[in-house]
Design an enzyme around this catalytic site. Sequence first.
Site, PDB file in Angstrom:
ATOM      1  N   ASP A  48       0.878  -1.168   0.000  1.00  0.00           N
ATOM      2  CA  ASP A  48       0.000   0.000   0.000  1.00  0.00           C
ATOM      3  C   ASP A  48       0.920   1.224   0.000  1.00  0.00           C
ATOM      4  OD1 ASP A  48      -2.269   1.751   0.692  1.00  0.00           O
ATOM      5  OD2 ASP A  48      -1.345   1.795   2.675  1.00  0.00           O
ATOM      6  N   ASP A  93      -1.757  -0.217   6.091  1.00  0.00           N
ATOM      7  CA  ASP A  93      -1.791   0.606   7.315  1.00  0.00           C
ATOM      8  C   ASP A  93      -3.187   0.767   7.891  1.00  0.00           C
ATOM      9  OD1 ASP A  93      -2.630   3.907   6.692  1.00  0.00           O
ATOM     10  OD2 ASP A  93      -2.633   2.381   5.120  1.00  0.00           O
ATOM     11  N   LYS A 124      -6.019  19.485  -6.575  1.00  0.00           N
ATOM     12  CA  LYS A 124      -5.437  18.953  -5.329  1.00  0.00           C
ATOM     13  C   LYS A 124      -4.211  18.103  -5.642  1.00  0.00           C
ATOM     14  CE  LYS A 124      -5.011  15.210  -2.568  1.00  0.00           C
ATOM     15  NZ  LYS A 124      -4.631  13.805  -2.874  1.00  0.00           N
ATOM     16  N   ASP A 179      -0.238   5.163   0.837  1.00  0.00           N
ATOM     17  CA  ASP A 179      -0.509   6.207   1.839  1.00  0.00           C
ATOM     18  C   ASP A 179      -0.667   5.614   3.238  1.00  0.00           C
ATOM     19  OD1 ASP A 179      -2.251   7.519  -0.837  1.00  0.00           O
ATOM     20  OD2 ASP A 179      -0.589   8.573   0.099  1.00  0.00           O
TER      21      ASP A 179
HETATM   22  C1  XBP Z   1      -5.172   6.303   0.594  1.00  0.00           C
HETATM   23  C2  XBP Z   1      -6.346   6.973  -0.003  1.00  0.00           C
HETATM   24  C3  XBP Z   1      -6.142   8.032  -1.048  1.00  0.00           C
HETATM   25  C4  XBP Z   1      -5.381   9.219  -0.444  1.00  0.00           C
HETATM   26  C5  XBP Z   1      -5.580  10.477  -1.254  1.00  0.00           C
HETATM   27  O1  XBP Z   1      -4.719   5.389  -0.368  1.00  0.00           O
HETATM   28  O2  XBP Z   1      -7.461   6.609   0.320  1.00  0.00           O
HETATM   29  O3  XBP Z   1      -7.425   8.459  -1.460  1.00  0.00           O
HETATM   30  O4  XBP Z   1      -5.920   9.496   0.856  1.00  0.00           O
HETATM   31  O5  XBP Z   1      -5.134  10.233  -2.578  1.00  0.00           O
HETATM   32  P1  XBP Z   1      -3.899   4.027   0.063  1.00  0.00           P
HETATM   33  P2  XBP Z   1      -6.079  10.651  -3.818  1.00  0.00           P
HETATM   34  O6  XBP Z   1      -3.850   3.952   1.568  1.00  0.00           O
HETATM   35  O7  XBP Z   1      -4.693   2.910  -0.576  1.00  0.00           O
HETATM   36  O8  XBP Z   1      -2.525   4.215  -0.538  1.00  0.00           O
HETATM   37  O9  XBP Z   1      -6.602  12.028  -3.528  1.00  0.00           O
HETATM   38  O10 XBP Z   1      -5.178  10.595  -5.018  1.00  0.00           O
HETATM   39  O11 XBP Z   1      -7.166   9.602  -3.824  1.00  0.00           O
HETATM   40 MG    MG Z   2      -3.025   3.232   3.233  1.00  0.00          MG
END
Ligand code: XBP
Ligand code: MG
Length: 261
Positions: free
Chosen positions: A9, A184, A86, A11
Amino acid sequence: MNIKALIFDVDGTLADTERDGHRPAFNMSFAEAGLDWYWSPELYGELLSVTGGKERILYYLGHHRPEFRPEQGALEEFVAGLHRCKTRHYLELLKHGEIPLRPGVTRLLNEARTSGLRLAIATTTTPENVTGLLRSTLGEDAIRWFEVIAAGDVVPAKKPAPDIYLYAMAQLGLQPEECLAIEDSDNGLIAARTARLQTLITVNDYTREHEFAEAFAIVDHLGEPENPCHVLSGDAGLSPMITIDALQASLMTQRPLSHTA
Ligand code: XBP
Ligand code: MG
């Protein structure tokens, strides 16, 4: 069975991108559009229950600004335009090196490459955000360390749906028992487990209190020699650092996940 691939993953897992990365980028896009919307760290914690930036804005409107209507055009188009703005702000933040990788990520990626494990990404964020993060933290070449970068709208349903993990494994040509997901959040764990993947969880400030039912193991981070990790649930032998050898040994004791996982 020895695993053949790690599926990361992004983020909250590769880097702590949400509070000081995505969140200010959203706020900058609102200000640029002349909107008086502001997502505080606390409000953002609530909104993170919805994955996907466009989906998160729509959720915010439905629950916090129900009266809002764009001056022209359809709401979906307005939100898509806001989200493109954004993403532009987020990429600028990345370019200025504002967001480092979490402890142990670089070390584990290099260990995986040295031991011949294949690497993939399965994320809800947009593809350019992934390459932007990899470029700003590891350099341009690191993008090619990942055979598959499964991201954002490449699948119809975002996490907690399993789609992005099923897509990544199909691209890799691997079965669930040959892979390990590293995540996470609860949404990420549900997505990975529904795709029948064993999943290692590295918590962060936004996800520490999540339920994490049936994670393979839960740690505070992947660990470094000078910054040992702590096993919050699962095989204590995984500390002081998550290594490929420790993962392989620990996973050998796990039974494959059933179809109904
Ligand atoms: C996390 C998310 C993403 C980010 C924002 O993704 O849910 O939406 O918060 O990015 P992951 P975008 O944990 O699956 O990596 O605005 O590009 O969606
Ligand atoms: Mg994540």
